[in-house]
Design a protein around this motif. Sequence first.
Motif, short mmCIF file in Angstrom:
data_model
loop_
_atom_site.label_atom_id
_atom_site.label_comp_id
_atom_site.label_asym_id
_atom_site.label_seq_id
_atom_site.Cartn_x
_atom_site.Cartn_y
_atom_site.Cartn_z
N HIS A 146 25.84 -25.57 30.58
CA HIS A 146 24.91 -24.85 29.71
C HIS A 146 25.38 -23.42 29.53
O HIS A 146 25.80 -22.77 30.51
N SER A 147 25.32 -22.91 28.33
CA SER A 147 25.72 -21.54 28.03
C SER A 147 24.53 -20.79 27.43
O SER A 147 23.87 -21.30 26.52
N GLY A 148 24.28 -19.60 27.96
CA GLY A 148 23.19 -18.78 27.45
C GLY A 148 22.12 -18.56 28.51
O GLY A 148 21.82 -19.46 29.31
N ALA A 149 21.55 -17.36 28.53
CA ALA A 149 20.46 -17.06 29.45
C ALA A 149 19.21 -17.84 29.05
O ALA A 149 19.06 -18.26 27.90
N LEU A 150 18.34 -18.05 30.01
CA LEU A 150 17.10 -18.78 29.77
C LEU A 150 15.92 -17.87 30.11
O LEU A 150 15.73 -17.48 31.27
N GLU A 151 15.15 -17.54 29.10
CA GLU A 151 14.01 -16.65 29.27
C GLU A 151 12.84 -17.41 29.91
O GLU A 151 12.81 -18.65 29.90
N PRO A 152 11.87 -16.70 30.46
CA PRO A 152 10.69 -17.38 31.01
C PRO A 152 9.99 -18.24 29.96
O PRO A 152 9.91 -17.87 28.78
N ASP A 153 9.51 -19.40 30.38
CA ASP A 153 8.82 -20.36 29.52
C ASP A 153 9.71 -20.91 28.41
O ASP A 153 9.22 -21.42 27.40
N SER A 154 11.02 -20.77 28.56
CA SER A 154 11.97 -21.35 27.60
C SER A 154 12.63 -22.57 28.22
O SER A 154 12.62 -22.76 29.43
N ALA A 155 13.20 -23.41 27.36
CA ALA A 155 13.81 -24.65 27.83
C ALA A 155 14.93 -25.06 26.89
O ALA A 155 15.03 -24.58 25.77
N TYR A 156 15.77 -25.96 27.38
CA TYR A 156 16.78 -26.59 26.53
C TYR A 156 16.82 -28.07 26.85
O TYR A 156 16.49 -28.51 27.97
N THR A 157 17.18 -28.87 25.86
CA THR A 157 17.27 -30.32 25.99
C THR A 157 18.71 -30.76 25.76
O THR A 157 19.39 -30.23 24.88
N ASN A 158 19.16 -31.71 26.55
CA ASN A 158 20.54 -32.18 26.44
C ASN A 158 20.56 -33.70 26.49
O ASN A 158 19.70 -34.33 27.12
N THR A 159 21.52 -34.29 25.80
CA THR A 159 21.70 -35.74 25.78
C THR A 159 23.11 -36.08 26.25
O THR A 159 24.09 -35.50 25.76
N LEU A 160 23.22 -37.01 27.19
CA LEU A 160 24.50 -37.42 27.74
C LEU A 160 24.64 -38.93 27.66
O LEU A 160 23.65 -39.67 27.81
N GLN A 161 25.87 -39.38 27.44
CA GLN A 161 26.20 -40.79 27.58
C GLN A 161 26.81 -40.99 28.96
O GLN A 161 27.84 -40.39 29.27
N ILE A 162 26.18 -41.80 29.77
CA ILE A 162 26.68 -42.03 31.12
C ILE A 162 27.02 -43.51 31.28
O ILE A 162 26.38 -44.38 30.67
#
Length: 211
Positions: free
Chosen positions: A119-135
């Motif tokens: 993941h690249s980028g700071a994460l502010e309070p109450d913020s989120a990111y979603t990611n999808t992976l093929q495993i």
Amino acid sequence: DSSYIQSQTITLPHGVYGQFHLIVATDIGNQIYEYLYDDNNQRTSNPISVTLVPPPDLTGTIDQIPDTGSLQESVTLEYTVQNQGPGASIQTSWRDFVYLSNDSIFSFNNSIQLASSTHSGALEPDSAYTNTLQITLPGEVYGGSYIHLYCDGNNSVFEHFFENNNISSRGITINPPDLTGSNLLAPADLDLNEQIVLSWDVSNGGPGELL
């Protein structure tokens, strides 16, 4: 009877708070011969009060993963990482890891790493990111298993006392195949050195696909 003035900008390490002193030492390598006067080369500042910067609190959630799979099957994993702490992440890059084990409690000793993502980028309070992976599910683990998401798995992000909730787990059943042979056809009579044709059927009676 001369002197010089030196200034320096310093950065305090993460996680430091409370009362501290700054210590300045000159000629730290004793390159200058001072006879008996080396004992005054160090000075200590008055107490300095350091306030802890509010830390982040990263938590991961597995949003989507199939309930069942087959050996060596490629499945889609979707997850979310949220900062529920009072402060933003100072670090701007870290890695999330995905593991598989037969235990609902994650441990490095009995887990297989399936994937990782940066993941690249700071994460502010109450913020989120979603990611999808093929495993890809391994070929040697089957039955009731668990997918473990370990966000910031290298502990790159300073979270102070919020480090104990970075792992999210979800169950998955990995079904093995069960191959059986049947209907073997062969000639009833054979001559020595005779070439023959054999035929048979193979079926998968197990719950898992053969991939």
